[in-house]
Structure formats: C-alpha cells, structure tokens
Design a protein around this motif. Structure first.
Motif: not given
Length: 435
Positions: A391, A394-395, A397-402
């Motif tokens: 989390d 992702h927060d 700014g790195i985009e991926f499917d958590k």
C-alpha cells in the motif's frame, strides 16, 4: 664357643613369654590345712581398689606394703598364706590357714586368721566362696564316710578317689549354712606338692563351674523373646513363600525391628556365652587331670559335672546358636523383601517410563500441530506487513496490481515460513543428538 646373646636382636617380650608359664605356680600344702577360695567379679575400676585393699592387709599385719600390682600375688604372714590371682573378669583369693590342727572340720577355715573386718571391705561381686578342709585319711574308709557325713549338714555327697586313690575328696557343690561351699580332702599318701596341685584343680573346677553358669540366667531370660521372634519370622517367611499380596514396606519394618532386637540380645550375651564355653572346657580339662576312681558307690565329680553342668552349658550354647541362626534367617528374609521391593519399584519405573513415552509422543504430535498453526500465524502476520508495504509503495505513485502481487506472495510466504520452521526444528534435533 661362647655366644654373646646381647649382640642379637632380642624380641622385647621374650622375658615376659618365659615368665608367663611360671606366673601362677602350684601351691605346696601341708596336711592338715584349711583353705578358703573366693572368686570376685571385678571391674577395671575395682581392680585398683582391691589392690589398695590388699595393701591395707599388709599394714594391719605389720608387713611391708607392695608397691606394684602383679597378676599372681602370694605372701605368707606367719600361719596365714594369701594368694591373689587376676583373671580376665574376676579375681580369685586363696586364704590358707597353715596352723590348723585336727579339730572339728570347718570350725577353723582359711579366713579365720584374717584381721577382723578386713574381708568385709573387699570390693567386687562374689561368685564363688568355699572352704576346703585338708586332713590325713584313716585306714577305715567306712568310718571316714560316717565322719564326713556329720560335717556336710545332711546334704548329698559327691566323692571320689583322685590320682589313683592317693586321696579321697568329698563335696556337695551346694551352699551351707555359713554361705560357703565345702570340700573335704583326705590325704592318703600325697606329698605336699601333689596335694597342692590336687587342691588347685578342685578350686578351679568349682570356680570355673560357677563362672560358666553365669550365662544360664541370660539364656533363660531371652528364650521367650526368641520364641516370639521365631514365630513372627515364620509367619513372614510363609507369606513370602506363598507369594501373598502383602505390604512389603510394613513387613520390612517388622523384619528391621526383629533384627534390631536380635542384635541387642547378641551384644548383651555374646561375651557371656563365649566365656561359658571357655570355662566349661577348663572344667573338663581339670576333671581329666583328676583321674578319678569311684568311691563307695557315690557319684564322682566328673559324673556329677557331666550330669548337671554339661546340660546347662549346652542350653547356653543352644541359645547362642539360635541367636546366630535367627540373625542369618532374618538377613535372608530381609534380602528377599528388599528384592521384592526393588522389583516393585522397577515395575513402577517401567510403567512410568512407558507412560512418559506415550506422553512424549502425544506432546510431539501436539508440537507438530502447533508448528503447523505457527506457520499459518507467522504467514498471516507477514502477509499483513507485506500488504502495508505494498500500500505504501502504491501510494507513492508506483503503479502495479496489488491484488495480483499479494495473491502471489501468499503461497510464497507460506512456503518460506514452513521451510524456515522445519530448518529450526531439525537444527534442535541435531543439537540434542550431539549432546
């Protein structure tokens, strides 16, 4: 060739060994004479008191006082001869009246010439006390017998002709009205030295006879207790033989109590019974030395002793042997009881070990179960930490499917945790084996 003996290595006890055989010489007795013999039980403390008492006799008679005590003391004070011999547990006093005439037997005795009151101050416990009247024999044997009977207060006589008829000896082996025993020796043709040896043997027979009988009251005292303990031991042994369901600890306590009583009896009686056997052997030896012939149909001294003394001694020996036998039987029974107790303890230990083995297996199974649960728990917390980390990334700014990453991480985490727990488990097992 002369030899200088002082140059050799002489044993320090050599002189004592030579003198020992001459320390108790036989007396030389004339006919007539009066002799009184006394045997007094003496403690170590009383020995010194008796020696001081002997010194007092010298003072009363106006004679030089001896300074050192000896094992056999003999001194003649005019017509009075005093002899004192020290034995293991008693002292013997022999008083000889050398001035006695042909008056009535036992009217004068060996102690008649002692200073008044001196004998009453003697310390110790009197066991034997008897008079011997020594006089010449007449040719009329039947007349002598009638004469003898008058002076033994109607008691049954024991008589013999020792030394192949060289003398005639009469006695009763009983106490008379004056509290003393009595013997009469009629000298046929014995020399003074032969008479002294005969008299010494008679005195030793009477003294050792009484000393040997000291164990008889002890034997009678402990016999009822031995009967009781023998019966109890028989019951215990029978219970063990029948393999009954008994309380081993209680029986072992009973055996211990019986054993302690036996040891107490042995401590109290062993010396006395051993002394009885020794005194009895001395009596038998002295009887053999008398070489008696029968006299006028009377019991000889040897016959009397064989009939009366030997059974009493055998009784003491039987009680002594019974004590030893009971002690051995108790030891064997105690050993059997201890074996039974040890077997019972070993059986309990085996059952305990089996129970512990079962519990350890259960604990091991529970441990494996807990380990499996711990894998899930640890994985759960690790996935939680990983979710927080994902989390955060992702927060940032790195985009991926958590969801995809988390789904892939769950089985990987479970596998890694499982392998780690297994590695730790095997490491502890290897440490335990090395120890």
């Amino acid at each position: 060739m002369s030899v200088r003996l002082e140059l050799l290595d002489i044993h320090p006890l050599r002189d004592d060994l030579y003198n020992e055989l001459h320390s108790r010489p036989f007396q030389v007795l004339p006919t007539p004479a009066r002799v009184t013999q006394m045997a007094v039980l003496t403690t170590p403390e009383q020995r010194q008191q008796q020696f001081e008492h002997l010194q007092e006799l010298h003072r009363l008679l106006g004679q030089p006082v001896p300074e050192q005590e000896v094992g056999c003391f003999e001194e003649t004070f005019g017509s009075l001869r005093v002899r004192r011999e020290m034995h293991m547990e008693f002292a013997s006093y022999t008083f000889t009246n050398l001035a006695a005439g042909d008056d009535t037997p036992f009217s004068e005795t060996g102690i008649s010439l002692l200073p008044e009151g001196w004998l009453e101050q003697l310390t110790g416990t009197v066991v034997a006390a008897f008079h011997l009247d020594i006089r010449p024999a007449s040719a009329d044997t039947e007349g002598d017998l009638a004469y003898v009977r008058q002076h033994f207060e109607g008691m049954r006589l024991v008589g013999s002709r020792p030394q192949e008829g060289a003398a005639r000896v009469w006695g009763t082996f009983q106490l008379h009205s004056d509290g003393f025993g009595r013997f009469m020796v009629m000298n046929q043709h014995m020399s003074d030295s032969q008479l002294g040896r005969l008299t010494q043997r008679l005195m030793e027979i009477e003294t050792y006879r009484l000393m040997s009988l000291l164990a008889l009251p002890v034997a009678r005292e402990i016999t009822p207790a031995l009967n009781d303990m023998d019966q109890k031991l028989a019951v215990i042994t029978q219970a063990l033989a029948d393999n009954q369901d008994v309380d081993e600890h209680q029986l072992l306590a009973q055996l211990t109590n019986i054993a302690s009583r036996i040891e107490a009896f042995r401590a109290h009686s062993t010396f006395r019974f051993s002394a009885t056997r020794a005194y009895h052997r001395l009596v038998l030896t002295r009887l053999e030395e008398l070489r008696e012939d029968e006299l006028s149909g009377h019991l000889t001294i040897t016959e009397f002793m064989t009939r009366r003394l030997t059974p009493a001694v055998k009784t003491c020996e039987a009680v002594s042997d019974r004590l030893e036998d009971l002690s051995r039987r108790i030891d064997r029974a105690s050993e059997m009881m201890r074996t039974r107790v040890e077997l019972a303890i070993q059986n309990q230990n085996q059952q305990l070990l089996s129970s512990m083995d079962r519990r350890s297996k259960i604990q091991l199974m529970m441990q494996h179960t807990v380990e499996n649960f711990s894998v899930v728990a640890i994985s759960y917390y690790l996935i939680g930490l990983l979710k927080v980390a994902l989390d955060t990334i992702h927060d940032a700014g790195i985009e991926f499917d958590k969801s995809l990453v988390l789904g892939v991480a769950i089985p990987v985490t479970l596998l890694l945790v499982f392998l780690g727990v297994r590695a730790i488990h095997h490491r502890f097992i290897r440490l335990a084996k090395r120890q």
